[in-house]
Design a protein around this motif. Structure first.
Motif, PDB file in Angstrom:
ATOM      1  N   ALA A  71       0.874  -1.221   0.107  1.00  0.00           N
ATOM      2  CA  ALA A  71      -0.174   0.262  -0.078  1.00  0.00           C
ATOM      3  C   ALA A  71       0.646   1.168  -0.071  1.00  0.00           C
ATOM      4  CB  ALA A  71      -0.822   0.041   1.225  1.00  0.00           C
ATOM      5  N   LEU A  72       1.846   1.391   0.926  1.00  0.00           N
ATOM      6  CA  LEU A  72       2.698   2.830   1.084  1.00  0.00           C
ATOM      7  C   LEU A  72       3.395   2.831  -0.268  1.00  0.00           C
ATOM      8  CD1 LEU A  72       3.355   2.439   5.021  1.00  0.00           C
ATOM      9  CD2 LEU A  72       1.965   4.085   3.609  1.00  0.00           C
ATOM     10  N   PRO A  73       3.987   1.872  -0.692  1.00  0.00           N
ATOM     11  CA  PRO A  73       4.713   2.037  -1.887  1.00  0.00           C
ATOM     12  C   PRO A  73       4.034   2.473  -3.147  1.00  0.00           C
ATOM     13  CG  PRO A  73       5.621   0.079  -0.774  1.00  0.00           C
ATOM     14  CD  PRO A  73       4.434   0.606  -0.001  1.00  0.00           C
ATOM     15  N   ALA A  74       2.902   2.154  -3.165  1.00  0.00           N
ATOM     16  CA  ALA A  74       1.913   2.047  -4.380  1.00  0.00           C
ATOM     17  C   ALA A  74       1.323   3.670  -4.278  1.00  0.00           C
ATOM     18  CB  ALA A  74       0.589   1.448  -4.207  1.00  0.00           C
ATOM     19  N   LEU A  75       1.227   4.167  -2.797  1.00  0.00           N
ATOM     20  CA  LEU A  75       0.515   5.442  -2.618  1.00  0.00           C
ATOM     21  C   LEU A  75       1.391   6.468  -3.227  1.00  0.00           C
ATOM     22  CD1 LEU A  75      -1.315   5.128   0.789  1.00  0.00           C
ATOM     23  CD2 LEU A  75      -2.257   5.486  -1.594  1.00  0.00           C
ATOM     24  N   ARG A  76       2.675   6.230  -3.073  1.00  0.00           N
ATOM     25  CA  ARG A  76       3.937   7.248  -3.399  1.00  0.00           C
ATOM     26  C   ARG A  76       3.737   7.148  -4.845  1.00  0.00           C
ATOM     27  NH1 ARG A  76       7.478   4.606   0.384  1.00  0.00           N
ATOM     28  NH2 ARG A  76       8.379   3.506  -1.544  1.00  0.00           N
ATOM     29  N   GLU A  77       3.162   6.430  -5.731  1.00  0.00           N
ATOM     30  CA  GLU A  77       3.334   6.255  -7.108  1.00  0.00           C
ATOM     31  C   GLU A  77       2.097   7.000  -7.744  1.00  0.00           C
ATOM     32  OE1 GLU A  77       4.269   2.590  -8.443  1.00  0.00           O
ATOM     33  OE2 GLU A  77       6.300   2.419  -7.367  1.00  0.00           O
ATOM     34  N   ILE A  78       1.059   7.207  -6.944  1.00  0.00           N
ATOM     35  CA  ILE A  78      -0.113   7.669  -7.276  1.00  0.00           C
ATOM     36  C   ILE A  78      -0.316   9.164  -7.486  1.00  0.00           C
ATOM     37  CG2 ILE A  78      -2.934   7.661  -7.065  1.00  0.00           C
ATOM     38  CD1 ILE A  78      -2.591   4.900  -5.709  1.00  0.00           C
ATOM     39  N   ASP A  79      -0.557   9.638  -8.582  1.00  0.00           N
ATOM     40  CA  ASP A  79      -0.617  11.067  -8.639  1.00  0.00           C
ATOM     41  C   ASP A  79      -1.650  11.532  -7.671  1.00  0.00           C
ATOM     42  OD1 ASP A  79       1.438  11.252 -10.395  1.00  0.00           O
ATOM     43  OD2 ASP A  79       0.351  11.271 -12.260  1.00  0.00           O
ATOM     44  N   GLY A  80      -1.453  12.887  -6.962  1.00  0.00           N
ATOM     45  CA  GLY A  80      -2.616  13.461  -6.268  1.00  0.00           C
ATOM     46  C   GLY A  80      -2.832  12.727  -4.964  1.00  0.00           C
ATOM     47  N   SER A  81      -2.164  11.701  -4.419  1.00  0.00           N
ATOM     48  CA  SER A  81      -2.095  11.165  -3.205  1.00  0.00           C
ATOM     49  C   SER A  81      -1.089  11.435  -2.529  1.00  0.00           C
ATOM     50  CB  SER A  81      -2.318   9.490  -3.414  1.00  0.00           C
ATOM     51  OG  SER A  81      -3.556   9.046  -4.094  1.00  0.00           O
ATOM     52  N   GLU A  82      -1.439  11.535  -1.257  1.00  0.00           N
ATOM     53  CA  GLU A  82      -0.207  11.902  -0.037  1.00  0.00           C
ATOM     54  C   GLU A  82      -0.565  11.148   1.229  1.00  0.00           C
ATOM     55  OE1 GLU A  82       1.052  15.914   2.258  1.00  0.00           O
ATOM     56  OE2 GLU A  82      -0.643  16.138   0.806  1.00  0.00           O
ATOM     57  N   VAL A  83       0.234  10.475   1.918  1.00  0.00           N
ATOM     58  CA  VAL A  83       0.220  10.152   3.077  1.00  0.00           C
ATOM     59  C   VAL A  83       0.396  11.063   4.136  1.00  0.00           C
ATOM     60  CG1 VAL A  83       0.982   8.432   4.736  1.00  0.00           C
ATOM     61  CG2 VAL A  83       0.833   7.751   2.163  1.00  0.00           C
ATOM     62  N   VAL A  84      -0.764  11.685   5.046  1.00  0.00           N
ATOM     63  CA  VAL A  84      -0.507  12.506   5.817  1.00  0.00           C
ATOM     64  C   VAL A  84      -0.626  11.886   7.343  1.00  0.00           C
ATOM     65  CG1 VAL A  84      -2.044  14.152   6.845  1.00  0.00           C
ATOM     66  CG2 VAL A  84      -2.211  14.018   4.434  1.00  0.00           C
ATOM     67  N   GLY A  85      -1.293  10.700   7.703  1.00  0.00           N
ATOM     68  CA  GLY A  85      -1.134  10.222   8.953  1.00  0.00           C
ATOM     69  C   GLY A  85      -0.839   8.596   9.068  1.00  0.00           C
ATOM     70  N   VAL A  86      -0.078   8.150  10.066  1.00  0.00           N
ATOM     71  CA  VAL A  86      -0.215   6.791   9.825  1.00  0.00           C
ATOM     72  C   VAL A  86      -0.245   6.395  11.574  1.00  0.00           C
ATOM     73  CG1 VAL A  86       1.743   4.776   9.788  1.00  0.00           C
ATOM     74  CG2 VAL A  86       1.955   6.714   8.169  1.00  0.00           C
ATOM     75  N   ALA A  87      -0.984   5.388  11.630  1.00  0.00           N
ATOM     76  CA  ALA A  87      -1.396   4.714  13.045  1.00  0.00           C
ATOM     77  C   ALA A  87      -0.772   3.460  13.264  1.00  0.00           C
ATOM     78  CB  ALA A  87      -2.882   5.051  13.451  1.00  0.00           C
ATOM     79  N   SER A  88      -0.251   3.048  14.260  1.00  0.00           N
ATOM     80  CA  SER A  88      -0.249   1.766  14.583  1.00  0.00           C
ATOM     81  C   SER A  88      -0.373   1.288  16.018  1.00  0.00           C
ATOM     82  CB  SER A  88       1.412   1.144  14.185  1.00  0.00           C
ATOM     83  OG  SER A  88       1.650  -0.012  14.448  1.00  0.00           O
TER      84      SER A  88
END
Length: 335
Positions: free
Chosen positions: A21-38
């Protein structure tokens, strides 16, 4: 929300979140990871340092005003509660399969998403691979004649001792982990209205966790779906369609690597044909499709289809659980 940008919160730092998921999100135009919870602050901070965003608690992520969509990859039994919280906080939700551990819970989430005009999907990434479109096109063009049987198998070697997939309190078992793939593939090829004619589950006597299973489904027009799945196998990921004119098979149907070039094998009585297809990153395609749905219209017909399919999958899983003859096996869970 920025009309051109989707701001993501990643709820659960699972292996699939880290690998796919996280590697894919880096490659998707217009997507940005703002928060991460564990579950732990340390793990969230490590993920945020590697992949972007801020380390948050579960509730902080759900409440964050600068997050539009949540990718949820917690243990199965936690999906319902946190997806519900996210939807009530006006967040769109892409939930790893299974969406929940019961049909009633899935129905409740579907109703809530529809009521609030939010995008809610179950992340069956394989549905986004174009190889299945080729299979359906061959079927619709009549290359197989009249379809009689759909068969599918998804089996993986036993997870390591202590894996959460052995913990009943967390929604463990092979049916919810790998069995849902053949079920969803049967829906894709045979449509709605499937009924469960019979099922068997091999369960560990101490934990009650299902380790292997076999189910027979029947479509409204009499096509059989013969489905196998489990944790006690060498790796296999396939399906086949058998008609009165030909047989079509596909290996690595559910989790092909992005570079894998699928091969369809079509066998007629006096003819054999192979189709080599282009590779595709189905996980990236799934996240990109979800992001597009978030940016565009809420409540579109396509989203009603996703919600309907999620409810149907949950209904079939529950029917397998209720119908299954249970074969007890001592020591089936590795220790």
């Amino acid at each position: 929300m920025d009309a051109l940008r989707v701001r993501w919160g990643v709820l659960g730092c699972s292996a699939i979140a880290e690998r796919r998921a996280l590697p894919a999100l880096r490659e998707i135009d217009g997507s940005e990871v703002v928060g991460v919870a564990s579950r732990t602050t340390e793990r969230a901070e490590r993920f945020a340092a590697e992949h972007g965003g801020t380390a948050l608690s579960y509730q902080e992520l759900v409440d964050a005003p600068d997050i539009d969509a949540v990718y949820l990859s917690l243990p199965n039994s936690l999906h319902f509660g946190w997806a519900e919280r996210a939807l009530r906080a006006s967040k769109h939700v892409l939930c790893e399969k299974p969406m929940t551990v019961s049909a009633d819970q899935t129905d409740a989430l579907v109703a809530l998403a529809a009521e609030r005009g939010l995008v809610l999907r179950e992340n069956f990434a394989f549905l986004h691979h174009p190889q299945h479109d080729v299979v359906r096109a061959l079927l619709e063009r009549g290359r197989l004649g009249r379809l009689r049987t759909f068969s599918s198998a998804f089996g993986v070697p036993p997870p390591k001792p202590g894996d959460i997939r052995y913990d009943p309190a967390l929604g463990a078992g092979c049916l919810l982990d790998v069995g849902v793939y053949p079920i969803r593939a049967a829906q894709l090829m045979l449509g709605d209205g499937l009924t469960v004619a019979g099922a068997t589950l091999r369960v560990d006597t101490e934990t009650g966790v299902d380790m292997a299973g076999h189910a027979l489904l029947v479509s409204e027009n009499g096509v059989f779906a013969d489905l196998e799945f489990g944790f006690q196998h060498s790796y296999r990921s396939r399906y086949a369609l058998w008609g009165d004119a030909a047989h079509l098979s596909l290996e690595r149907a559910f989790t092909p690597p992005a570079e894998h070039r699928p091969q369809l094998l079509l066998e007629e009585q006096d003819h054999r044909e192979e189709f080599t297809l282009d590779g595709a990153d189905q996980f990236r395609a799934s996240l990109a499709s979800f992001a597009t749905a978030v940016r565009e219209t809420r409540g579109a017909e396509e989203e009603r289809e996703w919600l309907r399919s999620a409810r149907e999958t949950a209904r079939l899983v529950e029917a397998v659980q209720q119908t299954a003859v249970r074969v007890r096996q001592r020591g089936a869970v590795p220790s």
